[in-house]
Write an enzyme that holds these catalytic residues in place. Structure first.
Site, PDB file in Angstrom:
ATOM      1  N   LYS A 113     -15.280  -0.263   7.726  1.00 33.06           N
ATOM      2  CA  LYS A 113     -14.063   0.173   8.421  1.00 33.06           C
ATOM      3  C   LYS A 113     -13.928  -0.664   9.677  1.00 33.06           C
ATOM      4  O   LYS A 113     -14.929  -1.146  10.220  1.00 33.06           O
ATOM      5  CB  LYS A 113     -14.180   1.651   8.801  1.00 33.06           C
ATOM      6  CG  LYS A 113     -12.850   2.311   9.080  1.00 33.06           C
ATOM      7  CD  LYS A 113     -12.146   2.774   7.819  1.00 33.06           C
ATOM      8  CE  LYS A 113     -10.736   3.226   8.101  1.00 33.06           C
ATOM      9  NZ  LYS A 113     -10.094   3.830   6.923  1.00 33.06           N
ATOM     10  N   ASP A 153      -4.712   1.377   7.445  1.00 28.73           N
ATOM     11  CA  ASP A 153      -5.057   2.768   7.785  1.00 28.73           C
ATOM     12  C   ASP A 153      -4.018   3.172   8.833  1.00 28.73           C
ATOM     13  O   ASP A 153      -2.934   2.554   8.886  1.00 28.73           O
ATOM     14  CB  ASP A 153      -6.509   2.861   8.313  1.00 28.73           C
ATOM     15  CG  ASP A 153      -6.991   4.310   8.459  1.00 28.73           C
ATOM     16  OD1 ASP A 153      -7.275   4.948   7.436  1.00 28.73           O
ATOM     17  OD2 ASP A 153      -7.071   4.821   9.597  1.00 28.73           O
TER      18      ASP A 153
HETATM   19  P1  NDP Z   1       0.022   6.567   9.054  1.00 29.67           P
HETATM   20  O1  NDP Z   1      -0.190   5.799  10.294  1.00 29.67           O
HETATM   21  O2  NDP Z   1       0.995   6.096   8.045  1.00 29.67           O
HETATM   22  O3  NDP Z   1       0.426   8.078   9.423  1.00 29.67           O
HETATM   23  C1  NDP Z   1      -0.388   8.864  10.246  1.00 29.67           C
HETATM   24  C2  NDP Z   1       0.289  10.199  10.470  1.00 29.67           C
HETATM   25  O4  NDP Z   1      -0.602  11.058  11.160  1.00 29.67           O
HETATM   26  C3  NDP Z   1       1.545  10.100  11.328  1.00 29.67           C
HETATM   27  O5  NDP Z   1       2.410  11.143  10.979  1.00 29.67           O
HETATM   28  C4  NDP Z   1       0.977  10.315  12.748  1.00 29.67           C
HETATM   29  O6  NDP Z   1       1.915  10.816  13.672  1.00 29.67           O
HETATM   30  C5  NDP Z   1      -0.066  11.360  12.460  1.00 29.67           C
HETATM   31  N1  NDP Z   1      -1.155  11.293  13.448  1.00 29.67           N
HETATM   32  C6  NDP Z   1      -1.896  10.205  13.764  1.00 29.67           C
HETATM   33  N2  NDP Z   1      -2.774  10.518  14.735  1.00 29.67           N
HETATM   34  C7  NDP Z   1      -2.567  11.818  15.023  1.00 29.67           C
HETATM   35  C8  NDP Z   1      -3.163  12.733  15.928  1.00 29.67           C
HETATM   36  N3  NDP Z   1      -4.167  12.361  16.736  1.00 29.67           N
HETATM   37  N4  NDP Z   1      -2.707  14.020  15.940  1.00 29.67           N
HETATM   38  C9  NDP Z   1      -1.695  14.401  15.126  1.00 29.67           C
HETATM   39  N5  NDP Z   1      -1.090  13.586  14.246  1.00 29.67           N
HETATM   40  C10 NDP Z   1      -1.533  12.329  14.190  1.00 29.67           C
HETATM   41  O7  NDP Z   1      -1.450   6.763   8.422  1.00 29.67           O
HETATM   42  P2  NDP Z   1      -1.847   7.137   6.935  1.00 29.67           P
HETATM   43  O8  NDP Z   1      -0.856   8.074   6.350  1.00 29.67           O
HETATM   44  O9  NDP Z   1      -2.190   5.890   6.233  1.00 29.67           O
HETATM   45  O10 NDP Z   1      -3.226   7.895   7.195  1.00 29.67           O
HETATM   46  C11 NDP Z   1      -3.293   9.308   7.385  1.00 29.67           C
HETATM   47  C12 NDP Z   1      -4.724   9.766   7.155  1.00 29.67           C
HETATM   48  O11 NDP Z   1      -5.105   9.435   5.811  1.00 29.67           O
HETATM   49  C13 NDP Z   1      -5.785   9.104   8.052  1.00 29.67           C
HETATM   50  O12 NDP Z   1      -6.805  10.052   8.304  1.00 29.67           O
HETATM   51  C14 NDP Z   1      -6.323   7.986   7.173  1.00 29.67           C
HETATM   52  O13 NDP Z   1      -7.635   7.609   7.542  1.00 29.67           O
HETATM   53  C15 NDP Z   1      -6.312   8.688   5.815  1.00 29.67           C
HETATM   54  N6  NDP Z   1      -6.328   7.807   4.666  1.00 29.67           N
HETATM   55  C16 NDP Z   1      -5.366   6.854   4.494  1.00 29.67           C
HETATM   56  C17 NDP Z   1      -5.387   6.047   3.381  1.00 29.67           C
HETATM   57  C18 NDP Z   1      -4.294   5.071   3.096  1.00 29.67           C
HETATM   58  O14 NDP Z   1      -4.317   4.490   2.001  1.00 29.67           O
HETATM   59  N7  NDP Z   1      -3.334   4.877   3.974  1.00 29.67           N
HETATM   60  C19 NDP Z   1      -6.483   6.124   2.410  1.00 29.67           C
HETATM   61  C20 NDP Z   1      -7.386   7.223   2.628  1.00 29.67           C
HETATM   62  C21 NDP Z   1      -7.307   8.010   3.737  1.00 29.67           C
HETATM   63  P3  NDP Z   1       2.852   9.776  14.511  1.00 29.67           P
HETATM   64  O15 NDP Z   1       3.899   9.318  13.558  1.00 29.67           O
HETATM   65  O16 NDP Z   1       3.380  10.608  15.632  1.00 29.67           O
HETATM   66  O17 NDP Z   1       1.965   8.672  14.981  1.00 29.67           O
END
Ligand code: NDP
Length: 455
Positions: A113, A153
């Site tokens: 990572k 991510d």
């Molecule tokens: P994105 O950046 O596309 O979206 C993240 C989302 O989570 C946004 O809605 C963001 O809000 C919100 N968010 C981020 N940080 C916080 C916080 N501290 N408190 C509250 N809300 C928060 O990321 P992904 O959708 O790709 O990833 C989401 C999760 O899934 C993560 O944990 C990631 O590690 C996990 N994941 C992702 C994969 C992938 O293929 N993308 C694979 C496996 C796991 P805002 O818009 O306000 O920033």
């Protein structure tokens, strides 16, 4: 082992070790204990300075990292996170999870990572491009299609992957699959954007089928989802397609609740606006006609959805780590929630997991992220396979492979949990927390013994 100032890594380590210790694994095979102190230290951590030029011509500097945690099963593989909260504790927890998650996909990928404490919000496209080029200038010397293959991510989507790929190609004079999540016309895989969200839903399909003896499905279920990024968007679209009602989404500033169901058009509007870093509050206000009338949503500032969504059957945390507290887990159980599966990594706090696991006797079933969200990295693995062969598979073919990977992952976690459960546990649904951790751990541990890393 974790250090005292690495709370997230300590939490991920404790989750794995207590799942293993709370099973019959070490009684049956005590030699596996030797693996823990070795597997919990990264093979290598690279930390570097990222100095880049902002739109005013001033220099800005950030901390970049790549944690190359374990390469027993294949090249290091895992995403890059750009977020101001990024530090070594968070990246070590994510890299550690990634080792066992990648094992659960059945593909040949090690765990890693990386990322940076850069905050992309409020930056112009030019600033993001210059930042990505500066980041890759440092990272390029440590990655390679048979060495380490990063992906996206939080804060890293197809735009950032594109800028970083272009920078790598120019610097190295080498077109190879050194990143996944690439654009479709230049080496990306169909279904990669959808894969994590769809994969979570395929995993839960199997949970529902198993728990109800095939009598129930997603049809007619009420589903609470947090987050509104990549994972949340595609999980929401898939459950709607399967006949469920999505009652919530959220972002870092608040959540939206809809008792009649968030619609695909609303999700698409959110997806388009999130690229420009809009908040849900701004999106629902700026597209008021789409979010009112018969499709009205309620915006609640400063909260997560879990205690506001009313009766639900399924919860899919899909925003970030530790986004379900013990109290929120209790509220979900009281609201009738039977299935919890993490789209996010370590979405639940330890207290929340304890609540879900304690309620297995009442048919509440919890799936940790390393199993439920492995679909994203699985399709990244399929992207690597297509790059190596210089071919592109059709969307249906990739989707079918993704489904099979998620179904097999579920079956393996289920069977392993049942096999290594202590007797007191036998009457409940098997613990997928234990099943996922034990299955991933055994695969990695066996490879480490074979390769002389442990003896
Ligand atoms: P994105 O950046 O596309 O979206 C993240 C989302 O989570 C946004 O809605 C963001 O809000 C919100 N968010 C981020 N940080 C916080 C916080 N501290 N408190 C509250 N809300 C928060 O990321 P992904 O959708 O790709 O990833 C989401 C999760 O899934 C993560 O944990 C990631 O590690 C996990 N994941 C992702 C994969 C992938 O293929 N993308 C694979 C496996 C796991 P805002 O818009 O306000 O920033």
């Amino acid at each position: 082992m974790a250090l005292p100032h690495e709370p997230e890594f300590q939490q991920a380590y404790n989750e794995l070790v207590s799942a293993l210790e709370d099973s019959t694994l070490f009684t049956e095979k005590p030699e596996y204990k030797k693996v823990i102190p070795v597997v919990s230290v990264p093979e290598r951590i690279i930390q570097f300075r990222v100095a880049w030029e902002n739109d005013n011509g001033d220099v800005e500097v950030n901390n970049g990292y790549r944690v190359q945690f374990n390469s027993a099963l294949g090249p290091f593989k895992g995403g890059l996170r750009f977020h101001p909260s990024v530090n070594l504790s968070i990246l070590k927890f994510l890299g550690f999870e990634q080792i066992f998650k990648n094992a659960l996909t059945g593909l040949s990928m090690g765990g890693g990572k990386g990322g940076c404490d850069f905050n992309p919000k409020g930056r112009t496209d030019s600033e993001i491009r210059r930042f990505c080029v500066a980041f890759m200038r440092q990272l390029a010397r440590y990655i390679g299609s048979d060495t380490d293959v990063p992906a996206g991510d939080i804060g890293v989507g197809s735009r950032e992957v594109g800028y970083m790929f272009g920078a790598y190609k120019q610097m190295q004079n080498n077109w190879s699959g050194i990143l996944t999540g690439k654009g479709l016309s230049w080496g990306g895989s169909l279904i990669r954007p959808e894969a994590t969200g769809y994969g979570v839903v395929y995993f839960v399909e199997k949970m529902i089928e198993k728990a109800t003896g095939g009598k129930e499905s997603f049809k007619g279920k009420r589903v609470a989802i947090s987050g509104s990024g990549n994972v949340a968007q595609y999980a929401a679209l898939k459950v709607i397609e399967l006949g469920s009602t999505v009652v919530s989404l959220s972002d870092s500033k608040g959540c939206i609740i809809s008792q009649t169901g968030i619609t695909p058009d609303q999700i698409k509007a959110i997806a388009a606006a999130k690229i420009h870093f809009k908040t849900l509050e701004e999106i629902t206000k700026e597209s008021a006609s789409l979010f009112s009338g018969s499709n009205e949503v309620q915006y609640i500032a400063g909260v997560r959805p879990w205690t506001h969504c009313g009766q639900v059957d399924v919860a899919l945390p899909s925003a970030t780590q530790n986004e379900v507290s013990g109290e929120e887990a209790k509220a979900l159980v009281e609201a009738g929630c039977k299935y919890v599966a993490e789209g996010s990594n370590m979405g639940s706090t330890k207290e929340a997991i304890d609540v879900f696991e304690a309620n297995r006797s009442k048919a509440v079933w919890y799936a940790p992220g390393k199993a439920a969200n492995c679909g994203g990295v699985a399709v990244s693995g399929l992207e690597m396979a297509q790059n190596s062969q210089r071919v592109t598979w059709a969307a249906e073919e990739v989707d079918e492979k993704l489904k099979n990977i998620m179904y097999t992952c579920f079956d393996n976690c289920y069977a392993t949990a049942a096999k290594y459960s202590a007797e007191k546990d036998a009457e409940n649904l098997p613990s997928l927390l234990k099943g996922a951790n034990i299955t991933g751990f055994i695969k990695v541990a066996d490879a480490m013994f074979d390769q002389g890393e442990v003896f």
